[in-house]
Design a protein around this motif. Structure first.
Motif, PDB file in Angstrom:
ATOM      1  N   ALA A 139       0.834  -1.207   0.000  1.00 29.63           N
ATOM      2  CA  ALA A 139       0.000   0.000   0.000  1.00 29.63           C
ATOM      3  C   ALA A 139       0.868   1.256   0.000  1.00 29.63           C
ATOM      4  O   ALA A 139       0.569   2.236  -0.689  1.00 29.63           O
ATOM      5  CB  ALA A 139      -0.932  -0.008   1.212  1.00 29.63           C
ATOM      6  N   SER A 187      -5.719   1.532  -2.934  1.00 31.15           N
ATOM      7  CA  SER A 187      -6.608   1.211  -1.820  1.00 31.15           C
ATOM      8  C   SER A 187      -6.415  -0.259  -1.459  1.00 31.15           C
ATOM      9  O   SER A 187      -6.436  -1.124  -2.337  1.00 31.15           O
ATOM     10  CB  SER A 187      -8.057   1.478  -2.227  1.00 31.15           C
ATOM     11  OG  SER A 187      -8.943   1.079  -1.206  1.00 31.15           O
ATOM     12  N   THR A 188      -6.206  -0.528  -0.178  1.00 35.97           N
ATOM     13  CA  THR A 188      -5.841  -1.881   0.259  1.00 35.97           C
ATOM     14  C   THR A 188      -6.685  -2.302   1.455  1.00 35.97           C
ATOM     15  O   THR A 188      -6.899  -1.516   2.376  1.00 35.97           O
ATOM     16  CB  THR A 188      -4.347  -1.941   0.633  1.00 35.97           C
ATOM     17  OG1 THR A 188      -3.564  -1.538  -0.497  1.00 35.97           O
ATOM     18  CG2 THR A 188      -3.937  -3.340   1.044  1.00 35.97           C
ATOM     19  N   ALA A 243      -5.341   2.297   3.480  1.00 36.56           N
ATOM     20  CA  ALA A 243      -5.641   0.896   3.759  1.00 36.56           C
ATOM     21  C   ALA A 243      -6.543   0.812   4.979  1.00 36.56           C
ATOM     22  O   ALA A 243      -6.581   1.721   5.812  1.00 36.56           O
ATOM     23  CB  ALA A 243      -4.350   0.108   4.006  1.00 36.56           C
TER      24      ALA A 243
END
Length: 222
Positions: free
Chosen positions: A76, A82-83, A107
């Motif tokens: 990330a 976006s995690t 994240a």
């Protein structure tokens, strides 16, 4: 490793490792305590799959069975994608979210089993990454319903036996997945071998997924 890292990113990566070491004193997040080993076995190892991730279309990443946040957090930081960090242990997830909020990393950690997450987030991710979680057949099955069409499962493995690789291919056929590549490398500082094994979602498969919680591990498809 052929991965470019800026000075500002390197600082963020080291800040994460420092946080991980400090929190590990109160909650078990990693078995690695020596700083040099942490750089190699967490940061460098996580970023070793960047070439495979760069081949994935834009979209969110899911780190399956994240544990202490690796490889999800290093990825990330590097990619700014976006995690989602998925783990079934709520205490670990709570600690990770505290860090993510403070570090302002794109994240979020979620306490949920992969099968339950797939029921509400079907075909939600461009990539699923997994390190030290389960055998290849189980990982393929768990990831398949989470991936978008053409999404990739990227598995970090040590030096898997041929039998596991063949079983992964068989499970992939049943799950609408296909093996894309196997790339072998040596981690620096004699830290061992690594195989980065990638699958792509090409269809719906021949069985209904997800199966009941735990079946992928207890009764793998191959």
């Amino acid at each position: 490793m052929g991965v470019g890292v800026s000075r500002s990113e390197a600082e963020k990566q080291i800040q994460f490792l420092c946080w991980l070491a400090s929190r590990n004193e109160s909650i078990s997040l990693t078995a690695i305590s020596e700083p040099g080993q942490a750089v190699t076995l967490h940061t460098v190892d996580a970023l070793s799959a960047v070439p495979e991730l760069e081949a994935v279309a834009p979209g969110a990443i899911l780190d399956l069975g994240t544990g202490g946040g690796v490889p999800g957090i290093p990825l990330a930081i590097h990619t700014s994608r976006s995690t989602v960090l998925l783990d079934s242990i709520k205490k670990k997830v709570g600690v990770l979210n505290n860090y993510l909020d403070e570090a302002r990393i794109s994240a979020v950690a979620i306490a949920e089993r992969a099968e339950d997450h797939a029921a509400t987030h079907r075909a939600n991710y461009a990539a699923v990454v997994a390190r030290a979680v389960a055998g290849l057949p189980s990982l393929v099955e768990l990831a398949a319903p989470l991936l978008r069409p053409s999404g990739h499962l990227i598995c970090y493995k040590g030096d898997p036996l041929d039998a596991e690789i063949v079983a992964g291919r068989r499970a992939a056929e049943m799950c609408g997945m296909q093996e894309v590549s196997i790339r072998k490398l040596e981690l620096p500082d004699s830290a061992g071998r690594r195989s980065v094994i990638t699958y792509s979602r090409i269809g719906e498969g021949h069985i209904k997924l997800p199966r009941a919680v735990g079946k992928a591990q207890k009764r793998p498809l191959a």
